[in-house]
Write an enzyme that holds these catalytic residues in place. Structure first.
Site, short mmCIF file in Angstrom:
data_model
loop_
_atom_site.label_atom_id
_atom_site.label_comp_id
_atom_site.label_asym_id
_atom_site.label_seq_id
_atom_site.Cartn_x
_atom_site.Cartn_y
_atom_site.Cartn_z
N LYS A 92 5.51 -5.75 20.68
CA LYS A 92 5.27 -5.95 19.24
C LYS A 92 6.63 -6.09 18.57
O LYS A 92 7.54 -5.30 18.84
CB LYS A 92 4.51 -4.73 18.72
N SER A 168 -2.24 -3.34 12.96
CA SER A 168 -1.17 -4.31 12.91
C SER A 168 -0.72 -4.85 14.27
O SER A 168 -0.07 -5.89 14.32
CB SER A 168 0.03 -3.71 12.19
N SER A 192 -3.38 1.15 14.31
CA SER A 192 -2.79 -0.17 14.58
C SER A 192 -2.76 -0.59 16.04
O SER A 192 -2.49 -1.74 16.34
CB SER A 192 -1.38 -0.24 14.01
#
Lengths: 527, 106
Positions: A92, A168, A192
């Site tokens: 990420k 996210s 997330s």
């Protein structure tokens, strides 16, 4: 079955036996990226793409090939490779990786090449895993859909690219679901990792707060942020957690608690485990703008049914299902989170000022204050701006008693719910609580984005574990009538990851033969 | 119920936050801020038993969980030069910024 679709466990096995080389595994993953991903997200890119996955911001092909060659060279010399030797994975883009663009999906870091590498990434690389690149997210992780990324097109759901992948860690979950790497390193502040894992039909674990070091993680809510694994199988998640967990001299909140081998007891089943169901997780409570009141609604039937089916499966496998566990403060998770996370976000975002790194305005500023204002106005998108403003307001001296202090007390109450449920001398004596991961399956792109209140409520069932700091894992549990994945969640006491993974593996094994397990994401159908 | 964040209060927050907003952005953000504050009103109504401590984080950190403090030892950072190459403007090892607002003293 192509090489890119193998689990990390299978791939590592083949590479260790030299049936497949690390270079071949890496090339297969890069080939998959070319086939399904489309153009990577970029600043001011198009927002209306609905065909490809668009998981990536940066594909670091050359570094990946070099890493893979190094693994093969070590194998050729007869050296013992790391447990993830040759396994392709993604990161990420909220983690710093040395000499790689590290953007947080924000314009303000769009030119930031990190001078050091985050601890969990360092540990993945040391274990032989091969980093394919950095994947998209909501700007600074602020969102549940990836739509707030400054890098567009942002990630889409591989099961239906007109739907969001969640967030996210949307790029992480989308990449893993589409075979663009077997593993991904995500972060979870309110759900997330788990919410996008549920939306994309993969396994996602938020470990106990402090289990995995936050060194090199671009901070959002420092008292809540947890790095963790996204994987296609429970065993893969366990193998990855083995690698990334543990104390770190660079992070004083990284727990010194010993790291067990999370794969050791995976197949031992759930016989004798006590797994709870709570009526407080059967509904969602949200703010209705029209009436100005809080509304409460039961979970959609197909989601509630998925939880009950999972309970039946675990019961058939020997677990004792304990119904009616009270978790009365669950509904206050989002209001408390609205306060705590914003205060921490506002504080953490003050470091971005155009002086030491990142974007600086091209305007000639009048003075230093003007430089800050113009740089931040240009560099931050609407969600970071909103979080800074909210954080400033609720922590202002005259309001902080009413908001911030109270929210921290509510966190104690939420923690108290879990302490009571898991208390070995209490009424329920749970090993884990079983809940839905999300109140809906993946929603269409554009449906909720812009309404920051509704978007936040997507995290209602995941955020209590962040407040309490306890570990939780989301597992694929079926498909909706629209062929979108449904997820269930297991939550356990502090540092009980081994138990959660074992229960998760028992559920995975018990459902291995079900028809939905054979279904593939839409983007892979003609591959 | 009137908005909790009036345009004046909003402008004050924008100043504190070191931001500058277009009219359109300001309208959207103020509206969202007021909606968020309305949605958390119930926070005030949650019965909180007396003596409930505020939790800085959820997981307790007793000494056996907490990493021991490292030795307080000074060390040179060999990467300092590399780190400074990330800055938009430097000179002779210093970060360069425009004038710092100040008042001349008599």
């Amino acid at each position: 079955m192509q090489l890119a679709d193998l689990s990390a466990h299978e791939l590592a096995e083949l590479i260790r036996k030299k049936d497949v080389s690390a270079v071949e595994a890496t090339e297969a993953a890069l080939e998959r990226v070319r086939a399904v991903d489309g153009e990577p997200g970029r600043l001011d890119g198009p927002r209306d793409e609905v065909e490809k996955v668009h998981a990536f911001i940066t594909v670091s092909e050359e570094q990946a090939r070099a890493q893979a060659k190094a693994v093969d060279a070590r194998l050729a010399k007869g050296e013992v490779p790391g447990p993830l030797a040759g396994v392709p994975y993604t990161v990420k883009d909220i983690f710093a990786v040395k000499d790689v663009l590290s953007t947080a999906a924000s314009r303000i870091l769009s030119n930031f090449v990190a001078p050091y590498t985050a601890t969990p990434v360092e540990r993945m690389n040391a274990a032989g895993a091969v980093m394919l690149g950095k994947v998209n997210l909501d700007e600074f992780t602020y969102g549940s859909s990836n739509e707030s990324s400054a890098y567009q097109p942002a990630s889409r759901n591989p099961w239906n690219p007109a739907h969001v992948p969640g967030g996210s860690s949307g790029g992480s979950a989308a990449a893993v679901a589409a075979g663009e790497g077997a593993l991904s390193l995500g972060t979870d502040t309110a759900g997330s990792i788990r919410q996008p894992a549920a939306f994309c039909g993969v396994v996602g674990m938020k470990p106990t707060y402090g289990r995995v070091s936050r060194y090199g993680l671009i901070a959002f809510g420092s008292s809540l942020d947890c790095p963790g694994p996204v994987a296609r199988t429970v065993r893969d998640a366990a193998m990855m957690l083995n690698v990334i967990a543990g104390p770190d001299a660079h992070d004083s909140t990284a727990a010194a608690t010993p790291v067990p081998d999370y794969t050791a007891a995976l197949e031992e089943g759930v016989k004798g485990m006590r797994i709870g169901l709570s009526p407080d997780y059967d509904k969602i409570t949200f703010f209705n703008h029209e009436t100005g009141e809080m509304d409460s609604q039961p979970l959609p039937k197909e989601i509630a049914d998925a939880v009950l089916r999972a309970a039946d499966k675990l019961s058939d496998a020997g677990a004792r299902i304990v119904e009616g566990v009270p978790m009365p403060h669950t509904r206050y998770g989002i209001p408390a989170y609205f306060v705590i996370s914003r205060v921490e976000a506002a504080s953490n975002l003050h470091r971005f000022d155009g002086v030491k790194y990142g974007h600086r305005t091209a305007f000639k500023p009048k003075d230093l204050r003007d430089l800050y204002r113009k740089t931040r106005a240009e560099g931050f998108g609407p969600q970071p701006k909103l979080r800074i403003l909210m954080g400033m307001y609720v922590s202002a001296a005259q309001y902080s008693e009413q908001y911030y202090h109270r929210a921290l007390q509510v966190r104690s109450l939420i923690r108290g719910d879990f302490d009571a449920a898991f208390d070995a001398n209490g009424t329920h004596k749970l090993d884990a609580l079983l809940t839905a991961t999300t109140p809906t399956p993946a929603f269409p792109v554009g449906d909720i984005y812009g309404d920051s209140v509704l978007m936040q409520y997507a995290d209602q069932l995941t955020v209590p574990a962040n407040h309490a700091g306890v570990p939780a894992i989301s597992l694929p549990a079926g498909l909706s009538s629209e062929r979108l994945p449904l997820g269930v969640q297991l939550i356990g006491p502090d540092f009980s990851e081994a138990t959660l993974l074992r229960a998760a593996r028992a559920f995975e094994a018990a459902t291995a033969g079900e028809a939905w397990r054979a279904e593939r994401p839409a983007v892979l159908v003609n591959i | 119920m009137p908005d909790q964040i009036s345009p004046d209060l909003f402008n004050h927050l924008v100043e504190l936050a070191a931001l500058e907003l277009t009219a359109e952005e300001a309208e959207y953000l103020r509206d969202q801020l007021n909606k968020q504050l309305k949605s958390i009103e119930e926070l005030a109504a949650i019965p909180i038993p007396e003596g409930t401590p505020p939790a800085a984080h959820g997981v307790p950190f007793p000494p056996d969980v907490r990493a021991p403090l490292r030795k307080d030892a000074a060390a040179l950072a060999p990467e300092a030069g590399d780190i400074k190459t990330r800055a938009p403007q430097t000179s002779e090892g210093y970060f360069v910024v425009p004038g710092i607002p100040h008042e001349e003293l008599d």
